[in-house]
Design a protein around this motif. Structure first.
Motif, PDB file in Angstrom:
ATOM      1  N   GLU A   1       0.832  -1.216   0.000  1.00  0.00           N
ATOM      2  CA  GLU A   1       0.000   0.000   0.000  1.00  0.00           C
ATOM      3  C   GLU A   1       0.861   1.257   0.000  1.00  0.00           C
ATOM      4  O   GLU A   1       0.648   2.174  -0.806  1.00  0.00           O
ATOM      5  N   VAL A   2       1.854   1.295   0.888  1.00  0.00           N
ATOM      6  CA  VAL A   2       2.724   2.473   0.968  1.00  0.00           C
ATOM      7  C   VAL A   2       3.558   2.615  -0.298  1.00  0.00           C
ATOM      8  O   VAL A   2       3.776   3.724  -0.798  1.00  0.00           O
ATOM      9  N   GLY A   3       4.017   1.483  -0.839  1.00  0.00           N
ATOM     10  CA  GLY A   3       4.859   1.527  -2.035  1.00  0.00           C
ATOM     11  C   GLY A   3       4.153   2.053  -3.264  1.00  0.00           C
ATOM     12  O   GLY A   3       4.808   2.405  -4.256  1.00  0.00           O
ATOM     13  N   GLN A   4       2.841   2.129  -3.226  1.00  0.00           N
ATOM     14  CA  GLN A   4       2.086   2.646  -4.360  1.00  0.00           C
ATOM     15  C   GLN A   4       1.848   4.151  -4.271  1.00  0.00           C
ATOM     16  O   GLN A   4       1.305   4.744  -5.208  1.00  0.00           O
ATOM     17  N   LEU A   5       2.263   4.769  -3.166  1.00  0.00           N
ATOM     18  CA  LEU A   5       2.144   6.221  -3.064  1.00  0.00           C
ATOM     19  C   LEU A   5       3.102   6.856  -4.067  1.00  0.00           C
ATOM     20  O   LEU A   5       4.221   6.377  -4.271  1.00  0.00           O
ATOM     21  N   PRO A   6       2.692   7.945  -4.725  1.00  0.00           N
ATOM     22  CA  PRO A   6       3.522   8.546  -5.784  1.00  0.00           C
ATOM     23  C   PRO A   6       4.867   9.097  -5.314  1.00  0.00           C
ATOM     24  O   PRO A   6       5.791   9.218  -6.119  1.00  0.00           O
ATOM     25  N   ASN A   7       4.990   9.402  -4.030  1.00  0.00           N
ATOM     26  CA  ASN A   7       6.244   9.971  -3.520  1.00  0.00           C
ATOM     27  C   ASN A   7       7.101   8.952  -2.782  1.00  0.00           C
ATOM     28  O   ASN A   7       8.100   9.300  -2.169  1.00  0.00           O
ATOM     29  N   VAL A   8       6.702   7.675  -2.838  1.00  0.00           N
ATOM     30  CA  VAL A   8       7.430   6.631  -2.113  1.00  0.00           C
ATOM     31  C   VAL A   8       7.960   5.580  -3.079  1.00  0.00           C
ATOM     32  O   VAL A   8       7.230   5.112  -3.963  1.00  0.00           O
ATOM     33  N   GLU A   9       9.208   5.211  -2.903  1.00  0.00           N
ATOM     34  CA  GLU A   9       9.809   4.147  -3.699  1.00  0.00           C
ATOM     35  C   GLU A   9      10.436   3.117  -2.770  1.00  0.00           C
ATOM     36  O   GLU A   9      11.323   3.453  -1.983  1.00  0.00           O
ATOM     37  N   ILE A  10       9.942   1.903  -2.834  1.00  0.00           N
ATOM     38  CA  ILE A  10      10.460   0.816  -2.006  1.00  0.00           C
ATOM     39  C   ILE A  10      11.144  -0.211  -2.901  1.00  0.00           C
ATOM     40  O   ILE A  10      10.554  -0.673  -3.879  1.00  0.00           O
TER      41      ILE A  10
ATOM     42  N   ALA B   1      11.661  -0.712  -8.271  1.00  0.00           N
ATOM     43  CA  ALA B   1      10.458  -0.548  -7.452  1.00  0.00           C
ATOM     44  C   ALA B   1       9.344  -1.467  -7.932  1.00  0.00           C
ATOM     45  O   ALA B   1       8.621  -2.079  -7.127  1.00  0.00           O
ATOM     46  N   ARG B   2       9.189  -1.593  -9.241  1.00  0.00           N
ATOM     47  CA  ARG B   2       8.138  -2.455  -9.779  1.00  0.00           C
ATOM     48  C   ARG B   2       8.424  -3.927  -9.473  1.00  0.00           C
ATOM     49  O   ARG B   2       7.524  -4.682  -9.082  1.00  0.00           O
ATOM     50  N   GLN B   3       9.677  -4.350  -9.664  1.00  0.00           N
ATOM     51  CA  GLN B   3      10.055  -5.725  -9.341  1.00  0.00           C
ATOM     52  C   GLN B   3       9.874  -6.008  -7.845  1.00  0.00           C
ATOM     53  O   GLN B   3       9.452  -7.098  -7.454  1.00  0.00           O
ATOM     54  N   SER B   4      10.210  -5.010  -7.044  1.00  0.00           N
ATOM     55  CA  SER B   4      10.104  -5.166  -5.592  1.00  0.00           C
ATOM     56  C   SER B   4       8.657  -5.327  -5.155  1.00  0.00           C
ATOM     57  O   SER B   4       8.343  -6.144  -4.274  1.00  0.00           O
ATOM     58  N   LEU B   5       7.763  -4.554  -5.770  1.00  0.00           N
ATOM     59  CA  LEU B   5       6.341  -4.662  -5.458  1.00  0.00           C
ATOM     60  C   LEU B   5       5.839  -6.066  -5.784  1.00  0.00           C
ATOM     61  O   LEU B   5       5.111  -6.677  -4.993  1.00  0.00           O
ATOM     62  N   ALA B   6       6.256  -6.576  -6.938  1.00  0.00           N
ATOM     63  CA  ALA B   6       5.856  -7.923  -7.339  1.00  0.00           C
ATOM     64  C   ALA B   6       6.426  -8.960  -6.364  1.00  0.00           C
ATOM     65  O   ALA B   6       5.758  -9.958  -6.042  1.00  0.00           O
TER      66      ALA B   6
END
Length: 291
Positions: free
Chosen positions: A205-214, A277-282
């Motif tokens: 949820e947090v990683g989908q915020l526009p100002n956050v990159e996890i 970030a996209r790979q990490s979300l997955a």
């Protein structure tokens, strides 16, 4: 709750640990001394002896003197009852906000103040999730792993302080937040399966915020400068910055641009070695599916 109800409860709590004033916290000492002085002045103006006042609010005479001398942090309930007993019209109750801040450890207050001003935050952690990413339940479980275990009173305050820092997400304009997390921290089921799963879902949820990159650092990526410990950098609107790394500069915060640049360089390498970030979300979504 009625005053009498609070009195009955506080009689058994007055001497609990965790309400002492940190002797190294100058600001906290000043706040508690001011609050204590105001309490004493109002009690004396009302013509009440310390013993009489203590009986009215559920504290012993000795504890009343300690609070008035600035040697003990008064509970919020104490200030509310003192306000009612002394007819202060809300002035004593209004001190609860400053007193609440004093309960937070000085280093946590200092960190929260820096985060509140930061335009950009860079953070790599190699042993647990950053406090700004933790759910309340996960943070509570993590705090309870410390040994020796702190009293419940202190744990609750540490938890409240950590959660209060998350106000950074509500700021406008929003700061840019970058986190690199080690895979092993995501696989460690802190708090048990349900708490762990909820924490992973929160990261999504947090990683989908526009100002956050996890980003996630896979365990098999060992050739990067993060093996020496945490790296954190906070940048501010005026161009200044502060950073720290566990194995550099004695682990102390640094402000010198040349030293901060070293930390930025290391963070950049760490970030480049991690999943996008996209790979990490997955990756996190996959972990949720496995729990």
């Amino acid at each position: 709750m009625s005053v009498n109800g609070e009195v009955a409860r506080l009689k058994t709590e007055a001497d609990e640990p965790g309400w002492e004033v940190d002797p190294d916290d100058d600001w906290g000492l000043a706040v508690i001394a001011t609050v204590g002085r105001q309490l004493k002045l109002r009690r004396e103006a009302a013509g009440m002896r310390a013993a009489e006042f203590g009986e009215a609010v559920g504290y012993g005479e000795d504890m009343v003197y300690k609070i008035e001398a600035g040697k003990r942090i008064p509970r919020p309930e104490y200030l509310d009852m003192a306000d009612e007993v002394l007819g202060a019209g809300g002035l004593l109750s209004a001190m609860k906000e400053d007193v609440k801040k004093v309960r937070y450890p000085k280093k946590v207050r200092d960190l929260a103040e820096l985060e509140a001003k930061a335009a950009e935050l860079l953070s790599y952690g190699n042993h647990n999730l950053h406090g700004l990413l933790q759910t309340k339940e996960y943070a509570w479980a993590l705090l309870r792993t410390r040994r020796p275990v702190n009293p419940e009173d202190q744990l609750e305050q540490a938890l409240a302080a950590r959660m209060a820092r998350k106000a950074i997400y509500d700021r406008a304009p929003a700061p840019e937040l970058s986190f690199v997390l080690e895979e092993t921290t995501l696989r460690r089921p802190v708090g048990g399966k349900m708490v762990w799963r909820s924490q992973l879902e929160h990261l999504i949820e947090v990683g989908q915020l526009p100002n956050v990159e996890i980003q996630v650092m896979p365990t098999d990526r060992w050739n990067h400068p993060g093996t020496g410990g945490r790296v954190q950098v906070l940048k501010f609107e005026d161009g200044t910055a502060v950073g720290r790394m566990d194995d550099e500069f004695n682990g102390r915060p640094v402000h010198d641009p040349r030293q901060v640049r070293i930390l930025e360089l290391r963070y950049g390498i760490i970030r480049a070695e991690a999943l996008t970030a996209r790979q990490s979300l997955a990756f996190v979504e996959q972990l949720v599916g496995e729990t």
